[in-house]
Write a protein that holds these residues in place. Structure first.
Motif, PDB file in Angstrom:
ATOM      1  N   ALA A   1     -24.915 -28.521  21.878  1.00 54.93           N
ATOM      2  CA  ALA A   1     -23.702 -28.440  22.688  1.00 54.93           C
ATOM      3  C   ALA A   1     -22.576 -29.271  22.076  1.00 54.93           C
ATOM      4  O   ALA A   1     -21.406 -28.858  22.093  1.00 54.93           O
TER       5      ALA A   1
ATOM      6  N   TYR B   1     -28.171 -19.206  23.647  1.00 59.38           N
ATOM      7  CA  TYR B   1     -28.430 -20.646  23.775  1.00 59.38           C
ATOM      8  C   TYR B   1     -28.924 -20.980  25.178  1.00 59.38           C
ATOM      9  O   TYR B   1     -29.898 -21.729  25.351  1.00 59.38           O
ATOM     10  N   CYS B   2     -28.282 -20.413  26.178  1.00 57.68           N
ATOM     11  CA  CYS B   2     -28.683 -20.661  27.568  1.00 57.68           C
ATOM     12  C   CYS B   2     -30.099 -20.170  27.830  1.00 57.68           C
ATOM     13  O   CYS B   2     -30.889 -20.839  28.511  1.00 57.68           O
TER      14      CYS B   2
ATOM     15  N   ARG C   1     -21.083 -27.440  19.112  1.00 60.47           N
ATOM     16  CA  ARG C   1     -20.327 -26.242  19.488  1.00 60.47           C
ATOM     17  C   ARG C   1     -19.176 -26.546  20.447  1.00 60.47           C
ATOM     18  O   ARG C   1     -18.469 -25.634  20.875  1.00 60.47           O
TER      19      ARG C   1
ATOM     20  N   TYR D   1     -19.178 -27.412  23.603  1.00 57.65           N
ATOM     21  CA  TYR D   1     -19.285 -26.814  24.924  1.00 57.65           C
ATOM     22  C   TYR D   1     -18.617 -27.729  25.957  1.00 57.65           C
ATOM     23  O   TYR D   1     -18.595 -28.955  25.788  1.00 57.65           O
TER      24      TYR D   1
ATOM     25  N   TYR E   1     -20.485 -20.544  27.525  1.00 56.47           N
ATOM     26  CA  TYR E   1     -21.729 -20.836  26.816  1.00 56.47           C
ATOM     27  C   TYR E   1     -22.283 -19.551  26.181  1.00 56.47           C
ATOM     28  O   TYR E   1     -22.141 -18.462  26.752  1.00 56.47           O
ATOM     29  N   ASP E   2     -22.937 -19.713  25.032  1.00 53.05           N
ATOM     30  CA  ASP E   2     -23.602 -18.586  24.383  1.00 53.05           C
ATOM     31  C   ASP E   2     -24.836 -18.204  25.216  1.00 53.05           C
ATOM     32  O   ASP E   2     -25.701 -19.052  25.456  1.00 53.05           O
TER      33      ASP E   2
ATOM     34  N   SER F   1     -18.431 -20.290  31.830  1.00 49.98           N
ATOM     35  CA  SER F   1     -17.903 -21.503  31.194  1.00 49.98           C
ATOM     36  C   SER F   1     -17.864 -21.391  29.670  1.00 49.98           C
ATOM     37  O   SER F   1     -17.546 -22.377  28.995  1.00 49.98           O
TER      38      SER F   1
ATOM     39  N   GLY G   1     -22.209 -30.008  27.135  1.00 47.82           N
ATOM     40  CA  GLY G   1     -23.143 -28.956  27.526  1.00 47.82           C
ATOM     41  C   GLY G   1     -23.819 -29.273  28.836  1.00 47.82           C
ATOM     42  O   GLY G   1     -25.022 -29.044  29.009  1.00 47.82           O
TER      43      GLY G   1
ATOM     44  N   ALA H   1     -26.217 -26.887  30.599  1.00 47.82           N
ATOM     45  CA  ALA H   1     -27.541 -26.758  29.985  1.00 47.82           C
ATOM     46  C   ALA H   1     -28.465 -27.860  30.490  1.00 47.82           C
ATOM     47  O   ALA H   1     -29.644 -27.623  30.785  1.00 47.82           O
TER      48      ALA H   1
ATOM     49  N   GLN I   1     -23.007 -20.335  33.400  1.00 48.77           N
ATOM     50  CA  GLN I   1     -22.884 -20.734  32.004  1.00 48.77           C
ATOM     51  C   GLN I   1     -22.021 -19.744  31.216  1.00 48.77           C
ATOM     52  O   GLN I   1     -21.206 -20.148  30.385  1.00 48.77           O
ATOM     53  N   LYS I   2     -22.211 -18.450  31.462  1.00 50.36           N
ATOM     54  CA  LYS I   2     -21.390 -17.441  30.780  1.00 50.36           C
ATOM     55  C   LYS I   2     -19.917 -17.608  31.138  1.00 50.36           C
ATOM     56  O   LYS I   2     -19.038 -17.501  30.277  1.00 50.36           O
TER      57      LYS I   2
END
Length: 434
Positions: free
Chosen positions: A199, A140-141, A202, A204, A136-137, A134, A96, A99, A131-132
């Motif tokens: 992260a 969460y971000c 999940r 990430y 990532y939710d 890559s 992650g 993040a 982040q989107k």
């Protein structure tokens, strides 16, 4: 103790808040109503106007508009992008990683600009698309961005600590600034811990390791921006200038940086930036002036002594009393922004803290840390609204994901509360503060 004056003060204040009256006017009008219970109306107006004028007659307060102007110049001067690139170097290949980059960039940008909202908008707005992309939710971000942006209110320069210094009777701004470093870093590391665990679960993506040559180039580009912190805190600690003078130096430094060095700001944009800074400063100054009148109204009604006696009546154990104060402030932070909360509740709780033998610098950091959490909570959390806006998520979707971050932040708050050296170590070592 005048119970009627106390009921008039708080009753009218909370009624006006419910009715949607701007908080500065709610503070001023409730103060007039309360004081008018014990003084003639013409004398009441004279007292309120005198307290507002005397409260704003402070050399220290000059630093607020200067730091606000410096922060606004940074927001338009391409600082955020360079700090984000530098944060990628620091974050390294961790689960992650983006993040963690968000958190580090918020700590850097927030500390330089002194604004949680500016950090949430500038850093979150830049990081969200990356982040989107890559995987990532977005929720969460948003949670990571929201809970990490208030770190800049602890890591100096911080307008919140300047306000506390004024309302607490002149607590050393230099000591407060230094005291905020470790708690601010603690807050950021707490958010990174939670973000890293989530992260990892999940799966990430892990960012690629930056080559040594690229890391060197990125660091060189970011150094001028980071140099502002060195100039401000180095000048204060070395005794070259006061915190107020440092704010003026910050404006000159950021102007040179944005106009000349980075070249991403034009002279034509300056009038708009100055106007925005004036508007923000005016709102804060009106709040401070009105709160000085409320502080006099509370003292006149013996409210601080009443609350002190009530807390001491519950327990004489400092651990219990500080826990109660923290719970009250956490509730207050849910419904009130940081600046008015500091202005209203510092005169109430600081005497209690002093009776317990608590250092005013330590108490100021504890209170600011506490109210930083409120910036992330509904219904009035400014960081929450801005963080959701730049991430494109709805507030009701992000509340549940915020809960594990809140748990860790509250644990960090307890460390700051019950271990004084977390706050006082740096002021004692660098300033000889006792």
């Amino acid at each position: 103790m005048d119970w009627s004056a106390m009921l008039a003060l708080f009753g009218s204040f909370f009624l006006m808040l419910v009715l949607g009256v701007p908080i500065s006017f709610a503070i001023g009008i409730s103060s007039i109503i309360s004081i008018a219970m014990v003084l003639p109306f013409d004398a009441t107006l004279a007292v309120v106007s005198q307290k507002m004028a005397s409260g704003l007659d402070s050399f220290t307060l000059l630093s607020i508009p200067f730091f606000i102007l410096a922060g606004n110049i940074m927001n338009r001067g391409g600082i955020a992008l360079r700090l984000i690139e530098f944060s990628k170097v620091l974050a390294g290949p961790m689960p992650g990683a983006l993040a963690h980059v968000n958190v580090i960039a918020n700590m850097l940008f927030g500390s330089i600009s002194g604004s949680a909202v500016a950090a949430a908008a500038a850093v979150g707005g830049t990081m969200s698309p990356l982040q989107k992309k890559s995987g990532y939710d977005p929720v969460y971000c948003a949670a990571v961005n929201i809970t990490s942006c208030p770190t800049g209110l602890l890591i100096p320069p911080s307008n919140a600590l300047i306000v506390y210094s004024l309302i607490s009777g002149g607590t050393s701004i230099g000591a407060l600034f230094l005291a905020g470093y470790v708690p601010g870093l603690l807050m950021g590391l707490g958010v990174m811990l939670v973000a890293g665990v989530i992260a990892k679960r999940r799966n990430y993506p892990v960012s690629e390791r930056v080559s040594l040559a690229d890391a060197w180039t990125i660091t060189l580009r970011a150094l001028p921006s980071l140099g502002l912190v060195v100039v401000i805190m180095g000048g204060i600690v070395a005794g070259i200038f006061t915190a107020t003078e440092a704010s003026a130096v910050a404006v000159v430094y950021t102007l040179l940086l944005a106009l000349v060095f980075y070249g991403e700001l034009t002279v034509r944009e300056l009038p708009k930036i100055i106007l925005e800074s004036i508007m923000t400063s005016s709102m804060i100054m009106l709040l401070i002036g009105a709160s000085m009148a409320m502080a006099w109204a509370m003292a006149n009604a013996d409210i601080p002594y009443m609350i002190s006696d009530a807390l001491m009546g519950i327990s004489e154990n400092p651990i219990v009393i500080l826990l109660i104060i923290n719970v009250i402030l956490l509730v207050v932070g849910v419904f009130m922004d940081m600046t008015p909360a500091l202005l209203i509740f510092t005169p109430i709780f600081l005497p209690v803290a002093k009776d317990l033998g608590m250092d005013p610098v330590h108490f100021g950091i504890m209170m600011t840390f506490n109210l930083c959490i409120g910036l992330c909570t509904p219904p009035v959390g400014s960081a929450l609204f801005v963080g959701c806006s730049v991430s494109g998520v709805k507030i009701d979707k992000v509340v549940k994901p915020l809960l594990p971050f809140f748990v860790v932040l509250i644990l960090c708050l307890l460390l700051v509360t019950y271990i004084p050296q977390v706050s006082l170590f740096l002021p004692q070592v660098l300033l000889g503060y006792q």
